[in-house]
Scaffold this active site. Structure first.
Site, PDB file in Angstrom:
ATOM      1  N   ASP A  89      39.867 -57.284  30.033  1.00 42.66           N
ATOM      2  CA  ASP A  89      40.315 -58.010  29.424  1.00 42.66           C
ATOM      3  C   ASP A  89      41.433 -58.757  29.671  1.00 42.66           C
ATOM      4  O   ASP A  89      42.095 -60.248  30.305  1.00 42.66           O
ATOM      5  CB  ASP A  89      41.367 -57.316  27.765  1.00 42.66           C
ATOM      6  CG  ASP A  89      42.953 -56.820  28.590  1.00 42.66           C
ATOM      7  OD1 ASP A  89      42.322 -55.967  28.886  1.00 42.66           O
ATOM      8  OD2 ASP A  89      43.153 -55.948  27.286  1.00 42.66           O
ATOM      9  N   ASP A 473      52.445 -50.866  29.407  1.00 43.65           N
ATOM     10  CA  ASP A 473      51.673 -50.071  29.105  1.00 43.65           C
ATOM     11  C   ASP A 473      52.408 -48.275  29.407  1.00 43.65           C
ATOM     12  O   ASP A 473      52.709 -47.498  28.228  1.00 43.65           O
ATOM     13  CB  ASP A 473      50.443 -49.880  28.964  1.00 43.65           C
ATOM     14  CG  ASP A 473      50.536 -51.053  28.354  1.00 43.65           C
ATOM     15  OD1 ASP A 473      50.854 -52.359  27.519  1.00 43.65           O
ATOM     16  OD2 ASP A 473      49.645 -52.143  28.307  1.00 43.65           O
TER      17      ASP A 473
END
Length: 751
Positions: A89, A473
């Site tokens: 992505d 993350d």
């Protein structure tokens, strides 16, 4: 606790600084060039910088982590065995290299000017000419995308800009492939878009035109983003075209039997659900994975699996009463066995992860990897090469955000699927339903997709971390070996799963490091054993998130500048005494850095002036040197008193703890760092990210900034760079720099 005498001193100091602030107004607003023009006795001006392309050829790789981001799709070539492409992505496209058992990045030619194209919306293999591949690039809606065309397996590309937006990192990014090559006429490629309908090329992707008679563009939006056309497929026998569109009323699939001259809708099916993926079996049945939204940010609450044949849909959803909920992310058929297929769940947040179901009779019956209601499990995870994926558990999850799954067309045992953190692949899928467990192995070696903030290489010894990193993350890692994926014991995310804001290490004691996170209760974490254990710094004086940290050269002291809460306090923490102190002499906004040799020395840039502390960071005093506002301070491993200041076109350095500075001209740098010298008596290599005359890139200097060499080239631009760079403290020539989606890039002088 904080000593009272320092509280009183700090209050007096704040008053004095407020009164003094007006007299510094002109200094604060001056330009970097004006700030650098100091008296002759305060500055010696170096000769003008010059640059060249480095004679050393660099080889580029990554610090091994093992994915770390969302792999949204994989495509197996049916023209050549072991030819696989993966799309991410925000991290570009990859090709599998079978001989090396690793992925190779194939879109690193995209640089800062084309940063938005590094997110790949779709990939298509040519089913006739194996070397030909297409990629649709465009990370975010609001920015036009481009089609990339390669005739040599992605080694080189032609770029064809498109007049519409793409959303490789928007909602619905895990849907099927929007690009598809006509197997009967491989010069023809179809492309579905999110908001501009269906497009077609008849010259191998060089020119494109909208298919104006295609009846719909999709009316479903998610998180304010259009989903549009989700996939294009060709019937394997008659080569009719099938297109999946996100339509609310269930009229989601359109077909053409005359090469796109006319279109008709298949019967409406499951209104309120969307066929995220479709795949044909070798005998012409169309299998579909449905969810009630397009994921992944919004977890589907319901889903179905259907097959279309003979003009009708049949619901073949696995109904095993096994605890499954949510939707289905993808479906794949076995090209060797037309009645065999697999589907994966999407939004199934079980303790095991997403489930995978396999059928060998066209969906009449199914076997699952696990059954939560009956506590049955028919698989085992092998993440030996990236042990951090266990995430503090005894065994890694099967994955989450599982939005694509593929049966190898040449090997029915191999089922590869992408997750929110990595790629997994089964070794023996045909054993599902027998008494043998399916082995699911980590399969992302070479593919790195982390969004990196910082990384630092201390003066490490054998057995100590070569590198520390923080990132989005995952929080970050201590890397005992930069060529090997970290184990779970050295994974910061197992200690605190919050977003980190800053990192520092003790350069003379590589076992000690500290990082700040966005957590009001535990904003600081430190280690004294090389990252094997991380402990929250106790009794923090403010309940605020994150901020900036630095650590003394021996790891005994931490200085913390909390995130701005309206006050101007900066704190010093003595680890051995377990006590907090106010820092004197600085106000909020000061940039602070530790000397890399002397644990008593710290430096600061504040209000256009340079400051030093010689008592472990308790008290700072000005050296009288004017510097650029908001200058980034870097100190040099192994060199006491060596301080560099980087602020765009101004680069200054001091070798006497900031008493005098030398300026480096003719550069425009976003970040600098230091690495091991060429020989023991040489000055450490200075690495920089920016422009020193040979274009925007990665530079190094072997002579303290007098001359610069660009070490990367136009084939290695690495997409969206983050402004942080450093060298390896022990390995000459090795450089690390941060990217937003391509992990920690590592460069070495090629042998």
């Amino acid at each position: 606790m904080i000593r009272k005498k320092y509280i009183l001193f700090a209050l007096c100091l704040c008053v004095a600084m407020v009164l003094a602030g007006c007299s510094h107004a002109e200094t604060n607003s001056s330009t970097a060039e004006t700030s650098a023009n100091q008296s002759d006795d305060a500055e010696q001006t170096a000769p003008e910088s010059n640059s060249k392309i480095s004679e050393d050829v660099y080889s580029w790789s990554n610090v091994a982590i093992g994915g770390g981001g969302y792999v949204t799709g994989m495509v197996y070539s049916e023209a050549e065995e072991n030819l696989i492409y993966a799309r991410t992505d925000i991290g570009g496209a990859y090709r599998w290299v079978e001989s090396e058992q690793r992925w190779k990045a194939i879109t690193d030619h995209l640089g800062s000017e084309n940063w938005n194209l590094i997110g790949i919306e779709s990939i298509a293999c040519d089913p006739v000419d194996a070397g030909r591949v297409y990629a649709l690039g465009g990370t975010y809606m609001g920015n036009h995308g481009a089609v990339l065309v390669s005739e040599d397996y992605g080694e080189t590309w032609e770029q064809h800009d498109m007049p519409f937006d793409c959303g490789a990192n928007n909602s619905g990014r895990g849907t099927g492939e929007r690009l598809k090559v006509n197997p009967a006429e491989n010069n023809i490629i179809y492309m579905g878009t999110r908001n501009a309908g269906l497009w077609k090329s008849e010259d191998f992707g060089k020119t494109w035109n909208e298919v104006e008679n295609f009846p719909v563009k999709g009316d479903y939006t998610q998180e304010s983003n259009a989903i549009g056309i989700m996939w294009v497929e060709f019937h394997p026998v008659n080569h009719d075209i099938y297109v999946g569109v996100a339509q609310k009323d269930g009229n989601c699939i359109y077909t053409s039997s005359d090469n796109g001259a006319s279109w008709e809708a298949l019967p409406a099916n499951l209104p309120g659900m969307y066929p995220l993926h479709g795949d044909f079996s070798a005998d012409g049945k169309l299998y579909l994975a449905y969810s009630d939204n397009c994921g992944p940010n919004m977890s589907p609450q319901n889903g179905a699996v259907c097959v279309y044949q003979d003009g009708a849909f049949t619901d073949i959803t696995p109904n095993l009463n096994d605890g499954r909920y949510g939707g289905f992310g993808a479906v794949s058929t076995d090209k060797q066995n037309p009645d065999t297929l697999v589907v994966c769940t999407l939004g199934y947040w079980s303790d095991n992860g997403d489930n995978i179901y396999r059928s060998t009779d066209g969906g009449q019956t199914w076997q699952g990897l696990f059954d939560t209601k009956n506590h049955e499990k028919h698989y085992m995870m092998n993440v030996e090469k990236a042990d951090w994926l266990t995430w503090g558990r005894e065994e890694a999850k099967t994955g989450w955000w599982t939005a694509d799954i593929n049966i190898n067309p040449f090997n029915s045992d191999e089922v590869m699927y992408g997750t929110g953190a990595t790629i997994y692949c089964t070794e023996n899928m045909t054993d599902l339903g027998t008494d043998k467990d399916v082995v699911i192995s980590f399969a992302a070696y070479g593919l790195e997709e982390t969004a990196v903030y910082q990384m630092l290489s201390p003066n490490y010894q054998e057995g100590q971390p070569q590198l520390y990193s923080i990132m989005g993350d995952l929080t970050g890692f201590s890397h005992l070996d930069v060529t090997t994926g970290p184990d779970d014991a050295h994974f910061m995310g197992s200690a605190s799963g919050n977003n980190p804001t800053d990192l520092d290490v003790a350069y003379e004691n590589a076992d000690c490091a500290v990082y700040a996170v966005q957590d009001k209760l535990k904003p600081l974490w430190f280690t004294t054993d090389g990252g094997q254990t991380w402990n929250p710094v106790p009794n923090v004086p403010e309940k605020v998130e994150g901020g900036k940290v630095c650590m003394s050269a021996d790891g005994s002291v931490i200085i913390w500048t909390p995130a701005n809460t309206g006050n101007s306090n900066i704190y010093q923490y003595n680890i051995q005494n377990d006590k907090w102190y106010y820092v004197e002499g600085l106000g909020y906004g000061a940039q602070i850095c530790a000397d890399r040799v002397n644990p008593e020395k710290f430096y600061a840039a504040y209000n256009g002036m340079f400051y030093i502390s010689t008592d472990g960071g308790i008290k700072f005093t000005s050296t009288g040197q004017l510097i650029a506002d908001k200058a980034n301070i870097q100190t040099v491993v192994g060199k006491e008193g060596n301080v560099w200041l980087c602020s765009g076109t101004l680069l200054m350095y001091s070798e006497d703890s900031g008493q005098t500075f030398t300026s480096v001209k003719n550069i425009d740098f976003r970040a600098i760092g230091f690495g091991a010298p060429k020989s023991e008596n040489d000055y450490p290599v200075v690495y920089a990210m920016g422009n020193a005359g040979q274009g925007d890139g990665i530079y190094r200097s072997l002579d303290k900034g007098s001359t610069w060499e660009r070490i990367n080239d136009e084939k290695h631009l690495f997409g969206n760079l983050t402004s942080f760079i450093t060298g390896d403290s022990r390995v000459y020539g090795r450089v690390y720099f941060a990217t937003n989606g391509r992990g920690i890039v590592m460069g070495d002088i090629a042998q």
